[in-house]
Design an enzyme around this catalytic site. Sequence first.
Site, PDB file in Angstrom:
ATOM      1  N   ASN A  61     -74.585 -16.212  -3.914  1.00 31.20           N
ATOM      2  CA  ASN A  61     -74.084 -15.786  -5.215  1.00 31.20           C
ATOM      3  C   ASN A  61     -74.444 -16.848  -6.250  1.00 31.20           C
ATOM      4  OD1 ASN A  61     -72.118 -15.668  -7.482  1.00 31.20           O
ATOM      5  ND2 ASN A  61     -71.355 -13.910  -6.345  1.00 31.20           N
ATOM      6  N   GLY A  62     -75.199 -16.453  -7.253  1.00 30.69           N
ATOM      7  CA  GLY A  62     -75.670 -17.404  -8.249  1.00 30.69           C
ATOM      8  C   GLY A  62     -74.557 -18.062  -9.036  1.00 30.69           C
ATOM      9  N   ASP A  92     -79.642 -14.316 -15.102  1.00 30.02           N
ATOM     10  CA  ASP A  92     -80.305 -13.033 -15.350  1.00 30.02           C
ATOM     11  C   ASP A  92     -79.783 -11.988 -14.365  1.00 30.02           C
ATOM     12  OD1 ASP A  92     -82.057 -10.995 -15.979  1.00 30.02           O
ATOM     13  OD2 ASP A  92     -83.718 -11.858 -14.836  1.00 30.02           O
TER      14      ASP A  92
END
Length: 282
Positions: free
Chosen positions: A143-144, A164
């Site tokens: 998970n960014g 993004d």
Amino acid sequence: MNYRHSYHAGNFADVLKHALQWVCLDYLTQKDKPMFVLDTHAGIGMYDLTGEQAQKTAEWEQGIGRLLQVSEVPEALAGYVAAVRSLNDGDSMRWYPGSPWLTQAHLREQDQLTLCELHPLDAMELAVNFRRQRQVKVLQQENGYAAMKALLPPPQKRGMVLIDPPFEQRDEFDQVIKALQAALKRWSTGVYAVWYPIKDPLTIGEFHQRVLALPQADKVYAVDLLIREPLDNTKLNGCGMLFINPPYGLTQQAPALLEFLRPLLAQDRGAQAQTQWLSESE
């Protein structure tokens, strides 16, 4: 996770996002000091426009396809255009670089890039595409937003976080705000670049105000492009990029870049474009 960027690679949104990313990285690498870049939603890094998914939508034809037909582009776009051309033979168009490749092209010996991708298939392909890049670390099925919490501040002290997301979840804007709030507490001097879709402009206005309300968001700059008049709020009518702590060169070049792209990428009447400082600390 259902979103696969292969269907949309090289479209008008990619052109705006990646052109601005390229300019931003150009200025960040003007100083010799090491740079850290975190790409929170990396995709696969390189896209085959002759593949089944890209051919199914052919969105690239109204994005990078139009741009590469222009013989002369503004200086602000020249580096990005040259990078895309370098991957293809002559006038043929097959390969389109994602944000990881564009960042990797800027890396110097002292720099580091960390890539996050949650989709399991895309994460595996991303890892394969960058397996030989010593300065690139791929966090598969990561998970960014969680990576922002874990990796910031970086040892390099300077660099950029590119956010993004696919915006397939209803609360995506909420997640972005929460992640930015936590990240700015840890690393207030980093450059943050957030891509967002524009369907309903009112939603974007609210998002801008929420970013401005963050305590450490002193320098906030937005670039918005509408490819049509937003009469239908269920369509992707445009997109934008919001920057916290943007490099000086980006804010200087963005207006000319946007003015050139607006008529080129327009898909209907009512195409609009604007750049603006949202904060008073210019």
